[in-house]
Every structure is written in C-alpha cells, then in structure tokens.
Scaffold this motif. Structure first.
Motif, short mmCIF file in Angstrom:
data_model
loop_
_atom_site.label_atom_id
_atom_site.label_comp_id
_atom_site.label_asym_id
_atom_site.label_seq_id
_atom_site.Cartn_x
_atom_site.Cartn_y
_atom_site.Cartn_z
N VAL A 19 -4.33 6.95 1.23
CA VAL A 19 -3.77 5.61 1.23
C VAL A 19 -4.26 4.89 -0.03
O VAL A 19 -5.48 4.79 -0.25
N ASP A 70 0.84 -1.20 0.00
CA ASP A 70 0.00 0.00 0.00
C ASP A 70 0.88 1.25 0.00
O ASP A 70 2.05 1.20 0.37
N VAL A 94 1.17 5.37 1.07
CA VAL A 94 0.65 6.41 1.95
C VAL A 94 1.25 7.76 1.57
O VAL A 94 2.46 7.86 1.30
#
Length: 226
Positions: free
Chosen positions: A156, A144, A146
């Motif tokens: 995100v 992921d 951010v």
C-alpha cells in the motif's frame, strides 16, 4: 443496384444518405445539389467510409484502454499487479523528491495463508485473497495505491502520509486481518511492515526495505504467539 447503408437499411441507387453522413458532408461544406449523380454517389460513399473509420478508431481506442487496464491489474484481485505497483511507486517517489512530500509504504504478508490452501483448497485461498483486498481497500484513501506483490503479499502506497499516521493505518489493518476467520477455526492474520521514504532512489529498493520491516514484525509476532 441496391446497397447497404451504415444504419443497416437498404437504399436504392443514389437514395438519401444516412443522417450521420449527411451531417458530415454539411460540416465540411459540401452541398450535394451542386454535383451530378456520379459525384454525389462518390461523396456519399466517402462520407460513409470516413464514419466507418471513425467507429473503428473509437473501438480500437476502447480495446486498447481495456487491454492497458487488464495489463495493470492483478488477475485475481481488484488491485494493481506488481509491475504496475512499482511504476506507480516510482512516480510517487519522484513527486515526493520534487515537492518534499511525505510518503510511506506498507508491506503486508498474510500469516496463515498456506494453512488455508492446505486445509480448504486453493479455491478457498483465492476467496480469502479477495476478502483481504476488500478489507485493505476499505481502510485506505482514494489517493492511496494498493497492489498485490506476490502470492499472499500486498503493498500500500500511502501518499502525503507521515510515519506515525501510516503506523496507525498498519495497526488497524493488522487488527482487521487478524480477526478474519476462514472456515471454522482458522484466523488468517497478517504482518505489516511500514517504512517512510527517506531518499530511496528506486521503487525496488523502497519495496525491499518495506519487506525487511515486515519480516521484523512477523518475527516479533511469532515470538509472542502462543
């Protein structure tokens, strides 16, 4: 006449060349014993210059890598800045379109950040932002992405994630941030909008829609807040 060697030692005349330079000359097939003193000195000087250039090139490459890293990251928080975040989101949109992969975006806005600055000062606000980042990073996967999108807004990118799983992730983040206490009696809190990629052609459009989803959540939270 004395001269300074690359390894810092002083050598006289045509004394032994540094090990690195000798290795370089040997690698290119030059046997100094086949040449007179003037040619040997020229080869040694050339080898040292080549090694100097290699060191400078490596140093410039490291400096460029560090500059690129700094250009991509937020000045305060250990996450991407908005420019880099939008670039990464554009890449993920392209991958999702090409391979028909699920992709979701979370837009997080802190609820009482202004009150922290007003009550405890901007230094406390900066520390709060860093703590928020720590919480977000602890709740996401390595795949992921951010980023800090504004003063107290974060995004995100949840790769290979469907809407249901992403909503669960948003709920867990909200619960953690709602419990985050700053000072004696101020709980920070956060509103988190979630949206799945559904053909949005640009990162800007995708972020704008996630921002709208966040505002709907924030309005609902204000309506039920005592």
């Amino acid at each position: 006449m004395d001269r300074i060697s690359r390894n810092g030692g002083r050598k006289r005349g045509h004394a032994t060349v540094s090990d690195a330079a000798a290795d370089l000359l040997q690698a290119v097939g030059i046997d100094l014993q086949e040449y007179d003193l003037r040619a040997r000195a020229a080869f040694r000087a050339l080898a040292e210059e080549v090694l100097d250039l290699r060191d400078r090139e490596a140093g410039l490459a490291r400096a460029l890598e560090e500059a690129e890293r700094l250009a991509d990251h937020d000045a305060l928080c250990p996450v991407f800045n908005r420019r880099a975040f939008e670039r990464e989101l554009s890449r993920e949109i392209a991958l999702a379109a090409r391979h028909e992969l699920p992709l979701c975006l979370l837009y997080i806005d802190l609820d009482r950040f202004k009150a922290i600055n007003d009550t405890y000062g901007h230094a406390a606000g900066d520390k709060a932002l860093i703590r928020v980042c720590d919480i977000i990073l602890s709740q996401v996967r390595q795949t992921d992405i951010v980023g800090r999108l504004g003063g107290d807004e974060f995004g995100v990118i949840l790769t290979h994630a469907g809407l249901a799983d992403s909503q669960l992730k948003a709920n867990r983040l909200t619960q953690r941030l709602d419990r985050l206490k700053i000072g004696e009696d101020l709980h920070l809190g956060a509103s988190c909008g979630v949206i799945a990629w559904s053909g949005q052609s640009s990162a800007e459009t995708f972020i704008a829609e996630a921002d709208e989803a966040m505002f709907r959540v924030k309005s609902a939270r204000k309506a039920v807040r005592p």
